[in-house]
Motif scaffolding. Structure first.
Motif, PDB file in Angstrom:
ATOM      1  N   GLN A  41       0.828  -1.218   0.000  1.00  0.00           N
ATOM      2  CA  GLN A  41       0.000   0.000   0.000  1.00  0.00           C
ATOM      3  C   GLN A  41       0.857   1.261   0.000  1.00  0.00           C
ATOM      4  O   GLN A  41       0.460   2.311  -0.483  1.00  0.00           O
ATOM      5  CB  GLN A  41      -0.910   0.010   1.227  1.00  0.00           C
ATOM      6  N   LEU A  42       2.045   1.126   0.546  1.00  0.00           N
ATOM      7  CA  LEU A  42       2.987   2.243   0.620  1.00  0.00           C
ATOM      8  C   LEU A  42       3.645   2.496  -0.741  1.00  0.00           C
ATOM      9  O   LEU A  42       4.323   3.503  -0.936  1.00  0.00           O
ATOM     10  CB  LEU A  42       4.065   1.876   1.650  1.00  0.00           C
ATOM     11  N   GLY A  43       3.490   1.565  -1.645  1.00  0.00           N
ATOM     12  CA  GLY A  43       4.072   1.741  -2.973  1.00  0.00           C
ATOM     13  C   GLY A  43       5.247   0.821  -3.249  1.00  0.00           C
ATOM     14  O   GLY A  43       5.912   0.952  -4.268  1.00  0.00           O
ATOM     15  N   HIS A  44       5.508  -0.121  -2.334  1.00  0.00           N
ATOM     16  CA  HIS A  44       6.618  -1.051  -2.535  1.00  0.00           C
ATOM     17  C   HIS A  44       6.185  -2.268  -3.347  1.00  0.00           C
ATOM     18  O   HIS A  44       5.007  -2.602  -3.407  1.00  0.00           O
ATOM     19  CB  HIS A  44       7.145  -1.549  -1.182  1.00  0.00           C
ATOM     20  N   GLU A  45       7.167  -2.952  -3.924  1.00  0.00           N
ATOM     21  CA  GLU A  45       6.948  -4.249  -4.541  1.00  0.00           C
ATOM     22  C   GLU A  45       7.462  -5.284  -3.539  1.00  0.00           C
ATOM     23  O   GLU A  45       8.678  -5.481  -3.403  1.00  0.00           O
ATOM     24  CB  GLU A  45       7.737  -4.340  -5.860  1.00  0.00           C
ATOM     25  N   PRO A  46       6.572  -5.921  -2.789  1.00  0.00           N
ATOM     26  CA  PRO A  46       7.055  -6.806  -1.731  1.00  0.00           C
ATOM     27  C   PRO A  46       7.436  -8.213  -2.216  1.00  0.00           C
ATOM     28  O   PRO A  46       6.840  -8.735  -3.156  1.00  0.00           O
ATOM     29  CB  PRO A  46       5.871  -6.880  -0.764  1.00  0.00           C
ATOM     30  N   ILE A  47       8.446  -8.771  -1.573  1.00  0.00           N
ATOM     31  CA  ILE A  47       8.800 -10.181  -1.765  1.00  0.00           C
ATOM     32  C   ILE A  47       8.447 -10.881  -0.453  1.00  0.00           C
ATOM     33  O   ILE A  47       9.030 -10.592   0.589  1.00  0.00           O
ATOM     34  CB  ILE A  47      10.304 -10.364  -2.052  1.00  0.00           C
ATOM     35  N   LEU A  48       7.462 -11.754  -0.518  1.00  0.00           N
ATOM     36  CA  LEU A  48       7.014 -12.466   0.676  1.00  0.00           C
ATOM     37  C   LEU A  48       8.012 -13.574   1.007  1.00  0.00           C
ATOM     38  O   LEU A  48       8.202 -14.492   0.212  1.00  0.00           O
ATOM     39  CB  LEU A  48       5.630 -13.082   0.412  1.00  0.00           C
ATOM     40  N   GLN A  49       8.669 -13.456   2.161  1.00  0.00           N
ATOM     41  CA  GLN A  49       9.532 -14.562   2.577  1.00  0.00           C
ATOM     42  C   GLN A  49       8.666 -15.577   3.318  1.00  0.00           C
ATOM     43  O   GLN A  49       7.785 -15.205   4.085  1.00  0.00           O
ATOM     44  CB  GLN A  49      10.674 -14.065   3.469  1.00  0.00           C
ATOM     45  N   MET A  50       8.916 -16.843   3.041  1.00  0.00           N
ATOM     46  CA  MET A  50       8.122 -17.902   3.669  1.00  0.00           C
ATOM     47  C   MET A  50       9.045 -18.997   4.144  1.00  0.00           C
ATOM     48  O   MET A  50       9.797 -19.553   3.347  1.00  0.00           O
ATOM     49  CB  MET A  50       7.213 -18.511   2.609  1.00  0.00           C
ATOM     50  N   VAL A  51       8.993 -19.319   5.428  1.00  0.00           N
ATOM     51  CA  VAL A  51       9.792 -20.434   5.928  1.00  0.00           C
ATOM     52  C   VAL A  51       8.892 -21.641   6.188  1.00  0.00           C
ATOM     53  O   VAL A  51       7.703 -21.487   6.479  1.00  0.00           O
ATOM     54  CB  VAL A  51      10.570 -20.064   7.214  1.00  0.00           C
ATOM     55  N   THR A  52       9.493 -22.818   6.057  1.00  0.00           N
ATOM     56  CA  THR A  52       8.703 -24.035   6.251  1.00  0.00           C
ATOM     57  C   THR A  52       8.764 -24.526   7.695  1.00  0.00           C
ATOM     58  O   THR A  52       8.201 -25.554   8.025  1.00  0.00           O
ATOM     59  CB  THR A  52       9.181 -25.164   5.320  1.00  0.00           C
ATOM     60  N   ARG A  53       9.455 -23.752   8.539  1.00  0.00           N
ATOM     61  CA  ARG A  53       9.621 -24.165   9.939  1.00  0.00           C
ATOM     62  C   ARG A  53       8.311 -24.146  10.724  1.00  0.00           C
ATOM     63  O   ARG A  53       8.085 -25.002  11.587  1.00  0.00           O
ATOM     64  CB  ARG A  53      10.624 -23.205  10.605  1.00  0.00           C
ATOM     65  N   ASP A  54       7.451 -23.156  10.410  1.00  0.00           N
ATOM     66  CA  ASP A  54       6.306 -22.925  11.295  1.00  0.00           C
ATOM     67  C   ASP A  54       4.952 -23.397  10.778  1.00  0.00           C
ATOM     68  O   ASP A  54       3.986 -23.417  11.518  1.00  0.00           O
ATOM     69  CB  ASP A  54       6.198 -21.423  11.600  1.00  0.00           C
ATOM     70  N   ARG A  55       4.882 -23.707   9.495  1.00  0.00           N
ATOM     71  CA  ARG A  55       3.577 -24.049   8.935  1.00  0.00           C
ATOM     72  C   ARG A  55       3.674 -25.291   8.059  1.00  0.00           C
ATOM     73  O   ARG A  55       4.670 -25.482   7.357  1.00  0.00           O
ATOM     74  CB  ARG A  55       3.052 -22.878   8.088  1.00  0.00           C
ATOM     75  N   ASN A  56       2.631 -26.086   8.085  1.00  0.00           N
ATOM     76  CA  ASN A  56       2.642 -27.277   7.239  1.00  0.00           C
ATOM     77  C   ASN A  56       2.145 -26.930   5.841  1.00  0.00           C
ATOM     78  O   ASN A  56       1.844 -25.777   5.544  1.00  0.00           O
ATOM     79  CB  ASN A  56       1.839 -28.419   7.881  1.00  0.00           C
TER      80      ASN A  56
END
Ligand code: SF4
Ligand code: SF4
Lengths: 309, 222
Positions: A70-85
């Motif tokens: 919303q601020l105008g950035h192009e976000p890269i979502l980091q996702m780790v497999t440690r916490d979610r199945n």
């Protein structure tokens, strides 16, 4: 173009790409995040939003991505497999895309024993390569794990991390190849301090034809103090800081160490820029996001005015 | 085998202080091999408890027995006569032994004296290491007989994480990196090629994720 990602677009344009890390706050305070985000605005092509980095509980990466977008950035979502199945991870990939996120960085994550919830169960249902393949298959084949078709497959630009400095050495580039085959459109590396080892890694990657299939962004983290350098060298997983860099920091008077750290980062950027196959840099100025413009300017990389849409 | 460790005596006492007569029951199989719950350890624990109660000026009847296998019905019968004379059984079996006693002696409280840890091997005298999580679909054939499920701290299937350093795991410099072991083993037997292939997500439904498991063999029933 495979996706609507602005990161992909920047890479396609052939310019030297800059991404930077933006860590969400340890709580629900959006002000902190917005402040950090604003200091990066106009200087980077995309921001990496970390996912409970070093196993410390923080605002969810997905929520922070949405705010930064919303601020105008192009976000890269980091996702780790440690916490979610795999149920939660795939569901979050859907959700992220629905909220306008166009890039994902698939990681395994630091072990929970590093963070502030040491008694937590480590999920590790998938590993980072499997998550990568999953996000890739969603885009290319419109399916989830197991092959079921989905409604509105997320068209994500998919990335992975690689650590050229971990052991066994020869294995690192093999693993990179595996990630590229699993669908890595871009790779962000661990922070580079040992430039000669990074050069060797890049030569191997180039020889294997990997730099043509994926965009490699070289990781850079400015050192703030000699203490930080020593701490990172000994306590942070997968870090390789040559002794001469640590003494260079230690031999600098305390009040000048930050400046010296920035100088080192600038030199690193200038060197990696010349290495064939390096598509750009990934700046991880941890809790120092406001220094990013200064570093980029000094390195002669310039700013990135936001696109007028 | 199953590897276990004796609990602290204080913790054991917290669980058994309410009883006046205690039957301490060892198991002479796995937990004897790991020097946690065999005949010798059973004697030692019974003696330590007697001393501990004596010091506190408290009276307790403490007897001891040791079964060849606490997790097999035929052997469990071995203490049938002693059980009614005691209020509680303090078991030095693994978690399976404790629960098998509870299934047979339905009206008796059974208290564990051990912390059951893992399926492992005796690597050398005094060193036991974990190497199997009982995932129900053994993949060792692909990984040079080093288990990525049990010996990698993150159960990684597609190679080491970025924290592997000098053969050690990122979680602790004392812990060997399972993936370093896998790669060295495959190198030694000339099968490194096995690692180039993508390993798809594991089917955890055959592991404990699929709920408690059991094996039924008609040919073994009489
Ligand atoms: S693959 Fe499964 S069954 Fe085989 S050793 Fe590992 S955990 Fe045990
Ligand atoms: S360091 Fe090795 S054993 Fe530890 S989590 Fe990483 S790959 Fe697994």
């Amino acid at each position: 173009m495979k996706t609507e990602s602005l990161l992909e677009k920047a890479l396609e344009s052939g310019k030297f790409v800059v991404t930077a890390e933006c860590g969400p706050p340890k709580g629900a305070d959006t002000e902190i995040l917005i402040k950090k985000g604003k200091s990066l605005l106009g200087w980077v092509d995309a921001v990496n939003v970390t996912d409970n980095q070093t196993a410390i509980v923080r605002m969810s990466s997905l929520a922070a991505c949405s705010i930064l977008k919303q601020l105008g950035h192009e976000p890269i979502l980091q996702m780790v497999t440690r916490d979610r199945n795999r149920i939660a991870l795939q569901s979050d990939l859907f959700g992220a895309y629905a909220l306008g996120v166009r890039n994902v960085l698939c990681l395994t994550g630091d072990h929970q024993s590093f963070g502030n919830q040491k008694e937590a169960v480590g999920v590790f249902d998938l590993d980072s390569v499997q998550l990568l393949q999953t996000a890739h298959d969603m885009r290319e084949s419109g399916i989830i794990i197991g092959g079921e078709a989905i409604q509105g497959p997320p068209q994500l630009f998919v990335g992975a991390a690689e650590n050229p400095f971990a052991d066994p050495v020869d294995w690192r580039v093999v693993r990179l190849g595996k990630k590229v085959r699993a669908g890595a459109d871009f790779i962000q590396t661990q922070c580079i301090y040992n430039l000669s080892r990074f050069e060797t890694f890049m030569t191997q990657a180039k020889d294997m034809g990997l730099t043509e299939k994926t965009a490699i962004l070289a990781g850079v983290t400015p050192l703030k103090t000699a203490g930080m350098a020593r701490y990172m060298a000994t306590k942070v997983a997968g870090m390789d800081i040559p002794e001469e860099l640590i003494s260079r920091m230690a031999n600098t008077p305390k009040e000048k160490q930050a400046e010296e750290g920035i100088k080192i980062a600038v030199e690193t950027i200038q060197r990696v820029k010349e290495i064939p196959g390096v598509a750009g840099i990934h700046l991880m100025a941890i809790e120092w996001e406001h220094m990013v413009p200064e570093i980029l300017q000094a390195a002669g990389v310039g700013n990135r005015p936001p696109e007028v849409v | 085998m199953i590897v276990a460790e004796l609990k602290e005596i204080d913790e054991i006492r917290k669980m058994i202080d309410r009883y006046s007569s205690i039957l301490v029951v060892g198991c002479d199989s796995c937990v004897a091999e790991c020097a946690a719950g065999g005949a010798r350890e059973t004697q030692l624990l019974a003696a330590a408890l007697r001393l501990s109660y004596l010091k506190d000026g408290q009276k307790r009847i403490i007897s001891e027995a040791c079964l060849d296998r606490q997790c097999v019905d035929d052997f469990i019968d071995g203490i049938a006569e002693q059980v009614p004379e005691h209020e509680v059984i303090l078991s030095l079996g693994c978690g399976a032994g404790v629960q098998a006693l509870a299934r047979v002696y339905t009206d008796k409280p059974i208290i564990p004296a051990l912390d059951t840890l893992f399926i492992g091997e005796t690597q050398m005298r005094g060193v036991w290491t974990e190497n199997c999580l009982g995932c129900g679909q053994c993949k060792l054939g692909y990984f040079g007989a080093v288990c990525p499920v049990a010996r990698c701290s993150k159960k990684l299937m597609n190679g080491p994480c970025g924290g592997s350093k000098g053969g050690r795991c990122e979680i602790d410099p004392e812990t060997p990196c399972g993936w370093d072991l896998i790669i060295r083993r495959l190198e030694a037997i000339g099968e490194l090629d096995r690692l180039g292939e993508y390993v798809p997500p594991v089917n955890w439904s055959t592991s404990h994720s699929g709920g408690p498991r059991r094996v039924i063999r008609e040919d073994q029933k009489q």
